[in-house]
Design an enzyme around this catalytic site. Structure first.
Site, PDB file in Angstrom:
ATOM      1  N   GLN A   2      35.273  39.884  47.121  1.00 30.88           N
ATOM      2  CA  GLN A   2      36.195  39.714  48.259  1.00 30.88           C
ATOM      3  C   GLN A   2      36.176  38.260  48.726  1.00 30.88           C
ATOM      4  OE1 GLN A   2      38.294  42.149  49.498  1.00 30.88           O
ATOM      5  NE2 GLN A   2      39.165  40.525  50.729  1.00 30.88           N
ATOM      6  N   LYS A  62      40.524  49.101  50.820  1.00 28.32           N
ATOM      7  CA  LYS A  62      40.383  49.300  49.366  1.00 28.32           C
ATOM      8  C   LYS A  62      39.509  50.522  49.083  1.00 28.32           C
ATOM      9  CE  LYS A  62      41.130  44.431  48.528  1.00 28.32           C
ATOM     10  NZ  LYS A  62      40.551  43.094  48.397  1.00 28.32           N
ATOM     11  N   ASP A 119      40.981  42.013  39.573  1.00 31.12           N
ATOM     12  CA  ASP A 119      41.758  41.107  40.431  1.00 31.12           C
ATOM     13  C   ASP A 119      42.590  40.136  39.583  1.00 31.12           C
ATOM     14  OD1 ASP A 119      41.997  41.235  43.147  1.00 31.12           O
ATOM     15  OD2 ASP A 119      40.127  40.188  43.590  1.00 31.12           O
TER      16      ASP A 119
END
Ligand code: NAD
Length: 287
Positions: A97, A53, A120
């Site tokens: 994460q 990422k 997200d």
């Protein structure tokens, strides 16, 4: 006949290229989109995902940072970090994460992210907006599946779509996105009886179960589009999806590989969502 390959890496490059004008418009306002990834502990797979990422942000011209906490930190520390990032103007997107170390409540932590920075798309505000057909941020993996279908020219409207998996981050939001695009959708899961009866009906079959070899050629209608979301390791440690690629590609019309299918597009969608977040803050209209 062998299925056409849907090349996720190549299609993701198209997404990055399309972001160029939007990034220039933001730069004109003195804004560089910024993503912060919160990583807790040292899960080896997470290390790889976070690194990917960061690299993608750098390549696309975004600012990015990782904020790390030790695996034995307490939840109050994580929530304080998230609250600080929520208040930071230069941070447009925040991602925690997953998976988190035992003892930390992933749900409480992801719900603490400001919905306007929830790139997200896991916050209930954003999932609720998706249910209402008014999505603000869509979760990256299902959004990536939709982008692959769109960019590969797979007809969605009126199609029969079957999804294996009903998680809040893949299966369920994808079902909504497909319904919103006028597909007829079946969501299968561990309690589904006679899985094959459903999968053989699918024009679009999406496997997101996390079970290597789950989808065999006998389960696939000839000519169907097969999208493999799964990420598993086989006995030799090789990365494989949920689909038995070698046999299914002889039946399917189009198929995504693992790696190189859904994965790169998921990362591209994260970058796109971060750009979108920055545009909204700057009052610049995006695509
Ligand atoms: P999850 O474990 O939360 O959910 C799995 C779902 O699959 C469940 O709803 C379960 O009912 C269903 N399932 C499991 N076994 C099944 C079976 N035999 N038949 C039918 N349904 C079955 O997983 P998740 O977070 O949704 O992720 C799914 C897979 O996708 C995993 O392999 C994960 O690593 C992968 N993933 C990939 C990306 C990417 O970028 N490529 C992103 C997210 C998740």
């Amino acid at each position: 006949m062998s299925a056409g390959l849907i090349d996720g890496a190549a299609l993701a490059r198209e997404v990055y290229a399309a972001l160029g004008d939007r990034l220039r418009a933001l730069a004109g306002q003195g804004v560089t989109p910024g993503l912060v990834v919160v990583q807790i502990g040292e899960d080896p797979a997470s290390n790889v995902y976070v690194r990917n990422k960061m690299r993608a942000c750098e390549a696309a011209g975004l600012r990015s940072a990782v904020r790390q906490l030790p695996a034995d930190c307490d939840e109050a520390e994580v929530l304080a970090l998230v609250a600080g990032l929520n208040a930071e103007p230069a941070t447009h997107g925040i991602l925690v994460q997953l998976p988190l170390p035992a003892g930390l409540d992933a749900e409480r932590i992801t719900q603490a992210i400001d919905p306007a920075k929830d790139v997200d798309g896991f916050n209930w505000m954003n999932l609720g907006a998706l249910v209402a057909g008014r999505a603000r941020f869509e979760p990256c993996t299902p959004r990536g599946v939709m982008a692959l279908l769109g960019r590969a020219g797979v007809p969605v409207e009126g199609s029969r779509a079957v999804i294996l998996g009903r998680s809040n981050i893949v299966g369920k939001p994808l079902a909504l996105m497909l319904v919103n695009r006028s597909a007829t959708v079946t969501v299968c899961h561990t309690r589904t009886r006679d899985l094959e009866r459903h999968t053989r009906e699918a024009d679009i079959l999406v496997a997101a179960a996390g079970r290597a070899g789950l989808v065999t050629a006998a389960m696939v209608k000839r000519g169907a589009t097969v999208i493999d979301v799964g990420i598993n390791r086989d006995a030799s440690g090789k990365l494989v999806g949920d689909v038995d690629f070698a046999s299914v590609r002889e039946v399917a019309g189009r198929i995504t590989p693992v790696p190189g299918g859904v994965g790169p597009m998921t990362v591209a969608m994260l970058i796109e969502n971060t750009v979108l977040a920055a545009e909204r803050t700057a009052g610049v209209s995006g695509s």
